[in-house]
Design an enzyme around this catalytic site. Structure first.
Site, PDB file in Angstrom:
ATOM      1  N   HIS A  71     -16.271  42.735  11.591  1.00  0.00           N
ATOM      2  CA  HIS A  71     -16.340  43.232  13.380  1.00  0.00           C
ATOM      3  C   HIS A  71     -15.301  43.111  13.856  1.00  0.00           C
ATOM      4  O   HIS A  71     -15.044  42.827  15.643  1.00  0.00           O
ATOM      5  CB  HIS A  71     -17.349  41.843  13.092  1.00  0.00           C
ATOM      6  CG  HIS A  71     -19.064  42.253  13.318  1.00  0.00           C
ATOM      7  ND1 HIS A  71     -20.142  42.193  14.220  1.00  0.00           N
ATOM      8  CD2 HIS A  71     -19.467  42.270  12.123  1.00  0.00           C
ATOM      9  CE1 HIS A  71     -21.467  42.711  13.537  1.00  0.00           C
ATOM     10  NE2 HIS A  71     -20.326  42.765  12.305  1.00  0.00           N
ATOM     11  N   LYS A 118     -23.256  54.269   4.585  1.00  0.00           N
ATOM     12  CA  LYS A 118     -22.069  53.312   5.580  1.00  0.00           C
ATOM     13  C   LYS A 118     -20.842  52.696   4.935  1.00  0.00           C
ATOM     14  O   LYS A 118     -20.693  52.724   3.958  1.00  0.00           O
ATOM     15  CB  LYS A 118     -23.806  52.462   5.938  1.00  0.00           C
ATOM     16  CG  LYS A 118     -23.454  50.764   4.608  1.00  0.00           C
ATOM     17  CD  LYS A 118     -24.771  49.887   4.284  1.00  0.00           C
ATOM     18  CE  LYS A 118     -25.450  49.392   3.709  1.00  0.00           C
ATOM     19  NZ  LYS A 118     -26.571  48.462   4.231  1.00  0.00           N
ATOM     20  N   HIS A 119     -19.888  52.744   6.067  1.00  0.00           N
ATOM     21  CA  HIS A 119     -20.005  52.103   7.489  1.00  0.00           C
ATOM     22  C   HIS A 119     -19.731  53.289   8.168  1.00  0.00           C
ATOM     23  O   HIS A 119     -18.577  52.935   7.796  1.00  0.00           O
ATOM     24  CB  HIS A 119     -20.391  50.502   7.888  1.00  0.00           C
ATOM     25  CG  HIS A 119     -20.736  49.399   6.938  1.00  0.00           C
ATOM     26  ND1 HIS A 119     -20.401  49.255   5.908  1.00  0.00           N
ATOM     27  CD2 HIS A 119     -22.265  49.089   7.076  1.00  0.00           C
ATOM     28  CE1 HIS A 119     -21.614  48.150   5.404  1.00  0.00           C
ATOM     29  NE2 HIS A 119     -22.521  48.315   6.295  1.00  0.00           N
ATOM     30  N   ASP A 157     -26.294  50.788  12.567  1.00  0.00           N
ATOM     31  CA  ASP A 157     -26.439  48.913  11.569  1.00  0.00           C
ATOM     32  C   ASP A 157     -26.705  48.193  12.617  1.00  0.00           C
ATOM     33  O   ASP A 157     -27.356  47.939  14.042  1.00  0.00           O
ATOM     34  CB  ASP A 157     -25.207  48.798  10.986  1.00  0.00           C
ATOM     35  CG  ASP A 157     -25.006  47.790  10.283  1.00  0.00           C
ATOM     36  OD1 ASP A 157     -26.235  47.556  10.141  1.00  0.00           O
ATOM     37  OD2 ASP A 157     -23.616  47.522  10.258  1.00  0.00           O
TER      38      ASP A 157
END
Length: 776
Positions: free
Chosen positions: A220, A206-207, A286
């Site tokens: 984000h 990840k990610h 996720d």
């Protein structure tokens, strides 16, 4: 016995037989997950500000009535003993086996970024500290130790490693990464994958992909990078961990690139990952990212629409709870908007992993899988010794201008130990460690581990010394009321040891960690003032930074007698740090990220073309680092000589060897890290002035010498050309052997000859075939 329970049959045959018996609802159930956290009760603490997207829609029995694909974090949600956690896991697995029509067990997954994230389990150093060891063998051993603990209690999949390449140090999750160079990230990350999976635990990369390149270093946030940066910097560690490490799972990033969310991007999750790279494992979301297609990216009108987009793109399993992949997905299939073949594609991948894990074998039982009744020690002395080794090997001696280190353990010192990280052992732990990740939600509960502080360790290490302690200031906030007492302690001492840095947490509950992004790189809180005040006392000062990201040290580094950097060294960090400070352990860590001079002017990683570097007079911003990528000192000295190239020319599909002799010229044993960089001075596009090609560590006693050799294929010089293809082109390549990117000891040139080559993923060499001395 059902044919799918027959371990003598081929895996695909077993899965086909099982799928032929499954209803649509039973198939869809295999693409979902269940997290008991969400149903603990109204008093349960929130996991994240976006928890609405994570909460289960149904209770346990309803959620698992048709089976379930995954059980989410059976140990990593609340402080359960290993025995209690196993009992709950066995109960849920028994329900699936005995109470559902087909009796299919679930894959149990948990976090394992700094060790198995369970109550009472060993907390290892953060991934940024793994990177600082520059030692793949050591990290593979650590991965195996973590995998053994997870397997011993019935966990099948771990949500690690993080293979994001650091692009901006202000990002809160820098501590979770393996640094700013894709070669280093790929090498260390692949070693961790091999170790974890050697014990039968599926590693999750990840990610995927570009999370660390988010705009403004915000969690984000959208990603604003070009396709070439994505191909040449962001993606290589993932490709290597899949092709060379055999990673079994991939988790998407929350971000969107050029407006396309990764969770709904078939070019990323199918075309690249599966068709080009040949990945055959599972893609898991996720947490909440399928629902975010509706709520945050706004590319879906409903949860069912989000499920359709994600499944079409190649997302197999929705974590942590079934929200969109339940009734909403069922309705999408029934209405004809999602072909059942698309569901079957994902279900087959999930069931194949269950076959590989032995979950469908006739003899499998929940009790045996979780080793119920077998004593288990998740924090064994073997674990702690390995954690100490990784922690000590990750410590970076940045400067020792007055030779105050190492401290003589036989002498009597008057030391003023100062700073918020000196007597708080939780500053050694990353945000995904159980004590920092989960225990803040349970105030008053013990941590489940004995974690000595640096103060504890130094008192034990220097029994004849007088060590006074003053906090000076906390990690956060502007409370400088303790600074005068800290200055007084320094004035009364022969040496001041100032320990500053971070306390990791989640979503603003720390100075480093997920959601803990920062505006600049000045030390948090009033620590900057504290350091300045102690230096003004005139007492020789050793500055020790324990942090999850690099902080700007230009205001005081040259005033310090010595400077040491540690990237959250884990629960044994106290002993690890004390051992380096006293010389019981030789410092051998190297910087996986640069240490900035000033707090602003970011980002500034070393992987830059000429325009990305300092240019006198063109800009007033000076982004030159205080300490460069790869930097790290020792208590001994080394001489490098006798550079040898096997050839002066090599074809664009050939390989060659470069080597040098390294000799320990000091009076102490030590470990030197030889770093091989290269530069392609004329290319179709602007390329970095330096790129790490490979590295090798060599341990030498005083007077001992050894030859360190690397074998490189021309593929290592490939890059994405003007037309978007990966190419190796003829021309000059500059080769540099250095102790850091700024300390080049030996250099040579080699000419690539022959035609320009276009490469695909099949057969492309991802790593230099280094002939390394035994790791030590």
């Amino acid at each position: 016995m059902h044919p799918w329970n027959d371990a003598s049959r081929p895996a695909h045959e077993r899965v086909s037989a099982l799928m032929a018996e499954m209803t649509l609802r039973e198939k869809i159930a295999q693409l979902g997950s269940y997290w008991p956290k969400a149903n603990v009760g109204n008093g349960a603490a929130r996991v994240a500000p976006i928890e609405e997207a994570l909460v289960a829609r149904a209770g346990e029995a309803e959620a698992m009535a048709h089976g379930i694909g995954h059980l989410t974090r059976p140990y990593g949600t609340r402080p359960l003993t290993a025995a209690d956690g196993r009992a709950e896991l066995v109960r849920r697995q028994r329900y699936l086996v005995e109470e559902t029509r087909l009796g299919i067990p679930a894959i149990a997954h948990d976090e394992c970024l700094t060790g198995f994230a369970a109550y009472g389990a060993t907390v290892y150093p953060t991934p940024l500290a793994w990177a600082a060891t520059f030692d793949t063998g050591l990290i593979e051993r650590m991965g195996a130790a973590i995998g053994r603990d997870m397997t011993s209690v019935g966990v099948h999949q771990g949500l690690a490693p993080v293979l994001d390449v650091v692009r901006d140090y202000r990002w809160g999750r820098v501590e979770e990464t393996i640094g700013e160079d894709p070669q280093l990230v790929g090498a260390i990350g692949t070693a961790y994958v091999r170790g974890l999976q050697s014990q039968g635990v599926i590693a999750t990369l990840k990610h995927f992909a570009g999370h660390a390149a988010s705009r403004g270093a915000r969690n984000h946030a959208p990603v604003s990078i070009g396709a070439r940066e994505m191909a040449d910097v962001i993606l290589p560690p993932f490709e290597r961990a899949i092709r060379e490490g055999g990673a079994g799972s991939v988790m998407n990033t929350y971000t969107d690139q050029d407006g396309v969310p990764a969770a709904a991007d078939p070019r990323l999750l199918t075309d690249l990952l599966r068709e080009e790279w040949g990945f055959e494992g599972s893609v898991v979301s996720d947490y909440g990212s399928v629902a975010f297609l509706r709520t945050m990216h706004r590319v879906a009108a409903s949860d069912g629409d989000a499920a359709r987009l994600a499944l079409d793109a190649g997302m197999d399993v929705e974590l942590p709870n079934t929200r969109c992949y339940g009734d909403e997905l069922h309705e999408q299939v029934e209405s004809g908007r999602v072909p059942e073949e698309t569901v079957d594609r994902a279900v087959r991948r999930v069931l194949l992993q269950k076959v590989q894990l032995g979950l469908l074998d006739a003899h499998w039982t929940p009790q045996a899988d979780a080793h119920e009744g077998t004593p288990v020690d998740l924090d064994s002395e073997t674990n702690r010794a390995l954690a100490r080794e990784v922690g000590a090997r990750s410590v970076v001696l940045l400067a020792n201008s007055r030779a105050v280190l190492p401290l003589d353990t036989a002498a009597t010192h008057r030391i003023a130990l100062i700073g918020p990280c000196a007597d708080d052992p939780q500053t050694f732990l990353g945000c995904y460690s159980f004590p920092n990740h989960v225990m803040p939600k349970y105030p008053g509960h013990d941590l489940g581990l004995d974690i000595p502080s640096l103060r504890d360790a130094l008192v034990a290490e220097l029994p004849q010394s007088d060590i006074s302690y003053e906090q000076g200031s906390p990690v956060t906030g502007g409370d400088g009321s303790g600074i005068p007492a800290a200055v007084a302690a320094a004035e009364a001492a022969e040496l001041a040891l100032v320990v500053v840095g971070d306390r990791s947490g989640m979503f603003g509950n720390g100075t480093s960690g997920e959601g803990c992004d920062v505006a600049d790189l000045q030390l948090p809180g009033d620590q900057h003032t504290l350091v300045q005040a102690v230096l003004d006392s005139g007492t020789p000062t050793v500055l020790l930074v324990v942090s999850g990201r690099p902080y700007a040290l230009g205001d005081y580094a040259d005033r310090c007698a010595a400077v040491v950097q540690s990237f959250m060294p884990g629960q044994e960090g106290g002993a690890a740090l004390a051992g380096v400070l006293t010389g019981r352990t030789e410092p051998c860590g190297r910087l996986p990220v640069q240490i900035p001079t000033t707090p602003g002017g970011q980002p500034g990683t070393y992987l830059n073309p000429p325009l990305g570097r300092f240019s006198e007079g063109i800009s007033v911003l000076d982004n030159r680092p205080l300490f460069a990528f790869g930097h790290g000192l020792s208590y001994t000295s080394f001489v490098w000589e006798d550079l040898a190239l096997s050839t002066q020319q090599v074809t664009t599909d050939g390989e060659f060897e470069i080597s040098c002799l390294v000799r320990n010229t000091g009076d102490r044993p030590g470990r030197e890290t030889v770093q091989l960089y290269f530069d392609d001075p004329v290319a179709q596009v602007a390329r970095p002035v330096q790129q790490l090609a490979d590295f090798a560590g060599v341990r030498l006693d005083p007077g001992q010498e050894r030859r360190v050799a690397f074998r490189l294929h021309a593929d290592r010089f490939a890059y994405t050309g003007l037309d978007g293809d990966r190419i190796v082109e003829p021309g000059e390549i500059r080769l540099m052997l250095g102790a850091s990117s700024a300390d080049i000891r030996l250099a040579a040139e080699i000419e690539l000859t022959g035609p320009e080559r276009r490469l695909d993923s099949v057969g492309r060499r991802l790593a230099a075939a280094a002939r390394r001395p035994a790791q030590g």
